[in-house]
Motif scaffolding. Structure first.
Motif, PDB file in Angstrom:
ATOM      1  N   LYS A 130       0.912  -1.190   0.036  1.00 59.35           N
ATOM      2  CA  LYS A 130      -0.139   0.076  -0.015  1.00 59.35           C
ATOM      3  C   LYS A 130       0.861   1.210  -0.144  1.00 59.35           C
ATOM      4  N   ALA A 131       2.104   1.087   0.680  1.00 60.38           N
ATOM      5  CA  ALA A 131       2.991   2.303   0.584  1.00 60.38           C
ATOM      6  C   ALA A 131       3.870   2.185  -0.447  1.00 60.38           C
ATOM      7  N   GLU A 132       3.764   1.425  -1.309  1.00 61.40           N
ATOM      8  CA  GLU A 132       4.733   1.314  -2.378  1.00 61.40           C
ATOM      9  C   GLU A 132       6.180   1.203  -1.861  1.00 61.40           C
ATOM     10  N   ILE A 133       6.320   0.451  -1.074  1.00 61.61           N
ATOM     11  CA  ILE A 133       7.657  -0.167  -0.570  1.00 61.61           C
ATOM     12  C   ILE A 133       7.961  -1.420  -0.875  1.00 61.61           C
ATOM     13  N   PRO A 134       8.940  -1.649  -1.670  1.00 61.15           N
ATOM     14  CA  PRO A 134       9.338  -3.221  -2.197  1.00 61.15           C
ATOM     15  C   PRO A 134       9.680  -4.003  -0.996  1.00 61.15           C
ATOM     16  N   LEU A 135       9.071  -5.103  -0.790  1.00 63.27           N
ATOM     17  CA  LEU A 135       8.975  -6.180   0.115  1.00 63.27           C
ATOM     18  C   LEU A 135       8.476  -7.384  -0.165  1.00 63.27           C
ATOM     19  N   ASP A 136       9.324  -8.416  -0.678  1.00 60.60           N
ATOM     20  CA  ASP A 136       8.611  -9.682  -1.074  1.00 60.60           C
ATOM     21  C   ASP A 136       8.420 -10.752   0.150  1.00 60.60           C
ATOM     22  N   PHE A 137       7.934 -11.966   0.129  1.00 61.39           N
ATOM     23  CA  PHE A 137       7.760 -12.832   1.197  1.00 61.39           C
ATOM     24  C   PHE A 137       9.107 -13.313   1.809  1.00 61.39           C
ATOM     25  N   ASP A 138       9.925 -13.602   0.855  1.00 61.44           N
ATOM     26  CA  ASP A 138      11.264 -14.042   1.380  1.00 61.44           C
ATOM     27  C   ASP A 138      12.024 -13.079   2.281  1.00 61.44           C
ATOM     28  N   GLN A 139      12.036 -11.732   1.742  1.00 59.80           N
ATOM     29  CA  GLN A 139      12.457 -10.726   2.677  1.00 59.80           C
ATOM     30  C   GLN A 139      11.861 -10.468   4.027  1.00 59.80           C
ATOM     31  N   ALA A 140      10.670 -10.548   4.000  1.00 60.79           N
ATOM     32  CA  ALA A 140       9.640 -10.219   5.254  1.00 60.79           C
ATOM     33  C   ALA A 140       9.762 -11.416   5.933  1.00 60.79           C
ATOM     34  N   ALA A 141       9.827 -12.905   5.351  1.00 62.91           N
ATOM     35  CA  ALA A 141      10.040 -14.042   6.388  1.00 62.91           C
ATOM     36  C   ALA A 141      11.310 -13.832   7.098  1.00 62.91           C
ATOM     37  N   ALA A 142      12.381 -13.404   6.503  1.00 58.61           N
ATOM     38  CA  ALA A 142      13.701 -13.684   6.992  1.00 58.61           C
ATOM     39  C   ALA A 142      13.988 -12.416   7.999  1.00 58.61           C
ATOM     40  N   ILE A 143      13.291 -11.252   7.752  1.00 59.82           N
ATOM     41  CA  ILE A 143      13.022 -10.300   8.783  1.00 59.82           C
ATOM     42  C   ILE A 143      12.460 -10.745  10.208  1.00 59.82           C
TER      43      ILE A 143
END
Length: 337
Positions: A130-143
């Protein structure tokens, strides 16, 4: 022919036994099949009663969660409600839920079994989109698996966070103490506005490092000022110097701004240090004078002792004079004439 053989012939007996054996085998197979069907029906009704509503919810939401997946979650100790809710949220917000490259059921199950917070990850991805910030599932899961709150990180990226410097909850101090070149103490309180840097969130330094770096830079910039009047007249000189140093390098945050919230004039540290130095010098001089006085007294006592020794030698010498004169008279070296 039958009449000739008779009813008790071996051929008649064999023919009579074949029909009952075939019927018994068929009945046995039918019974076994019926039992298996009944068991499967009971199992099916059991899982239908438990997961039927979830499957219907996923089917109506086009979340692509099969009944087999729900049964598999039951045996792998995965909470199917969490997975279905995550898939429904992903599908309704337009995220890619394809089985090959998208947020598939298998990937959600794997993240759940790894101890991750599935719903928090999905909410973070939705907020980032929604905020147009690049974030995929793998990166979010790693964080998320790294122990960071990925949803809070996304929110901080959208709405910058203000950090007090110093932070009373961490250090117990409310102000930073710095001294200018003319010896005047300045007590400063700053506010640092930061935004989360998602690319460096894993392995990046935390808020404590940012606070320490900013505090060190503020103290250094105040210490380089000639007088405290310069700092009081232009507080923005501190922020300019601090921002130019790139203090957010290798941290999980990007510094947006540094604002000086308050500056108070403290003690005249230079004058106090000079006074303490003068007092110390006075004490040193007094100690040196006392040492010299003690040395003088010791020298005086030594001289008095020498005088006494000389007087003793004189008395001894005077006592030897009569004895020498008598010896001279006896030897005839001195006559009465």
């Amino acid at each position: 022919m039958n009449s000739l053989l008779g009813s008790d012939s071996p051929v008649a007996i064999t023919s009579a036994l074949q029909l009952p054996l075939g019927d018994a085998l068929g009945m046995t197979l039918l019974i076994v099949a019926g039992i298996i069907a009944a068991v499967m029906g009971v199992v099916g009704l059991f899982f239908l009663g438990i997961y039927g509503k979830l499957w219907l919810q996923a089917f109506m939401s086009k979340a692509d969660v099969s009944a087999v997946s729900l049964i598999r979650m039951h045996f792998t100790k995965v909470n199917p409600r969490v997975i279905v809710q995550a898939k429904v949220m992903s599908a309704q917000t337009g995220l890619d839920i394809s089985r090959k490259l998208g947020i598939s059921t298998r990937r959600l199950e794997a993240h759940y079994l790894a101890g991750g917070n599935v719903l928090n990850v999905i909410n973070a991805i939705i907020a980032a989109r929604k905020a147009e910030i690049p974030l995929d599932f793998d990166q979010a899961a790693a964080i998320d698996l790294a122990g960071r709150d990925v949803l809070d990180a996304v929110r901080t990226s959208v709405y910058p966070k203000v950090i007090e410097c110093p932070d009373p909850t961490r250090s117990g101090k409310t102000t930073l103490s710095a001294i200018t070149k003319n010896g005047i103490e300045l007590r400063v309180r700053a506010r640092v506005t930061v935004r989360t840097n998602l690319e460096q969130l894993i392995g990046g330094a935390t808020e404590d490092t940012v606070i320490a770096r900013v505090g060190e830079a503020i103290i250094s910039s105040i210490g380089s000022a000639d007088t405290h009047f310069t700092v009081l007249e232009n507080p923005d000189m501190i922020t300019r110097v601090v921002l130019e140093r790139g203090l957010d390098a290798q941290t999980a945050f990007a510094i947006v701004s540094i604002d000086i919230a308050d500056i108070d004039v403290g003690e005249n540290i230079g004058a106090r240090l000079q006074s303490d130095q003068a007092e110390a010098d006075t004490r040193v001089a007094q100690a040196n004078a006392e040492r010299r006085r003690a040395e003088a007294v010791a020298d005086e006592q030594q001289m008095r002792a020498k005088v006494v020794d000389n007087r003793s030698a004189l008395v001894l010498a005077e006592a030897e004079v009569p004895m020498a004169m008598a010896e001279a008279f006896r030897a005839g070296r001195i006559s009465a004439d």
